[in-house]
Design an enzyme around this catalytic site. Structure first.
Site: not given
Ligand code: PLP
Length: 285
Positions: A52, A100, A102, A149, A182
């Site tokens: 990931r 700096r 963007h 992420k 989520e």
């Molecule tokens: N969703 C979000 C927004 C997160 O920040 C996280 C983990 O930090 C998860 C889901 C769970 O992801 P993982 O199982 O890969 O830690």
């Protein structure tokens, strides 16, 4: 024991671990991160998190700061220097330091890399999980690329704080369709009234949780039925069980949503079993 952090090629005392004020992570949240659970000194679901990370970097067009092998050495060395065997390992990679602006700096500076490790008492976490935790719901207000992420976590921060102020450990985002996406730092699950495990599908605007994926395998092994069918807060309140998954929460039973008890208001058997199996696997690494 003093903590040690890895910052751009050096292992430094935590209190002196700094990045430049024009680091693009600091100024623009232009970076990504990963978190691994650590059991017995080993990274849990290591491959899923590395994969990931690679995807997040590719999506943001940040070049990988080093090979996976080199990164594994840095993570292991940070863990070793902190004498942590049970805990969480944090990695952050930003687009680096530049005047700096963007748009991406050209030429691209070297990405900035920070690694920290902290101890977590997983046995104490198990004890808390045995009691169960609460979540609150909150309108989805994040950007459209929650599959990456990124360190841009302000909506998550505000949602988590609102949850904490209401005595809950997590906030579940609810989108315009009235469906749970989520949690602020975890994936959301229910065991619906027919006994089907449900969690949001990854075509939706959610993070592809590595723990979520590992739990899919446990669900299959246990012969349970899984559906990536979305659910509303009302579905969740009428469910047999609810739980969250994540590197920090592992599998944590949820016993109340917006103050409404789920099932009998105690951790359900499915969530309890999945947590036990997940922890057992993590300890057997
Ligand atoms: N969703 C979000 C927004 C997160 O920040 C996280 C983990 O930090 C998860 C889901 C769970 O992801 P993982 O199982 O890969 O830690």
């Amino acid at each position: 024991m003093s903590r040690i952090a890895y910052v751009n090629g050096r292992y430094v005392p935590h209190g002196q671990a700094v990045v430049h004020i024009e680091d693009r992570g600091y100024q623009l949240a232009d970076g990504v991160y990963e978190v691994w659970a650590l059991f017995g000194g080993r990274l849990v679901d290591a491959d899923g998190h590395f994969e990931r990370l690679g995807r997040s970097l590719t999506e943001l067009r940040i070049r990988p700061p080093m090979t996976r092998r080199a990164l594994e050495i840095v993570l292991a060395e940070t863990v070793r220097r902190n004498r942590v065997r049970e805990g969480l390992v944090y990695l952050q990679v930003t687009r680096g330091t530049a005047r700096r602006d963007h748009a991406f700096p050209n030429p691209a500076p070297p990405p900035s890399v920070v690694v920290t490790a902290k101890a977590v008492d997983w046995a104490a976490a198990d004890a808390r999980a045995a009691v169960g935790a609460s979540v609150v719901t909150t309108p989805e207000n994040r950007w459209g690329r929650c599959d990456i992420k990124t360190i841009g976590l302000l909506p998550n921060v505000l949602a988590k704080q609102a949850a904490r102020e209401r005595g809950a450990i997590e906030a579940w985002f609810v989108d315009d369709l009235g469906l749970v996406t989520e949690g602020a730092s975890s994936n959301a699950w229910i065991v619906d009234k027919d006994g089907v495990l449900r969690t949001r599908d990854t075509n939706a605007n959610i993070l592809r949780g590595v723990t979520r994926r590992a739990v899919f395998e446990l669900v299959a092994r246990e012969g349970l039925t899984l559906s990536e069918a979305p659910f509303s807060p009302e579905d969740a309140k009428a469910a047999r069980e609810a739980f969250i998954t994540g590197a920090g929460s592992l599998v944590t039973p949820i016993v109340a949503i917006d103050g409404v008890p789920i099932g009998n208001g105690r951790p359900g058997p499915v969530a309890t079993r999945l947590r036990a199996l997940y922890v057992q696997n993590a300890r057997a690494l």
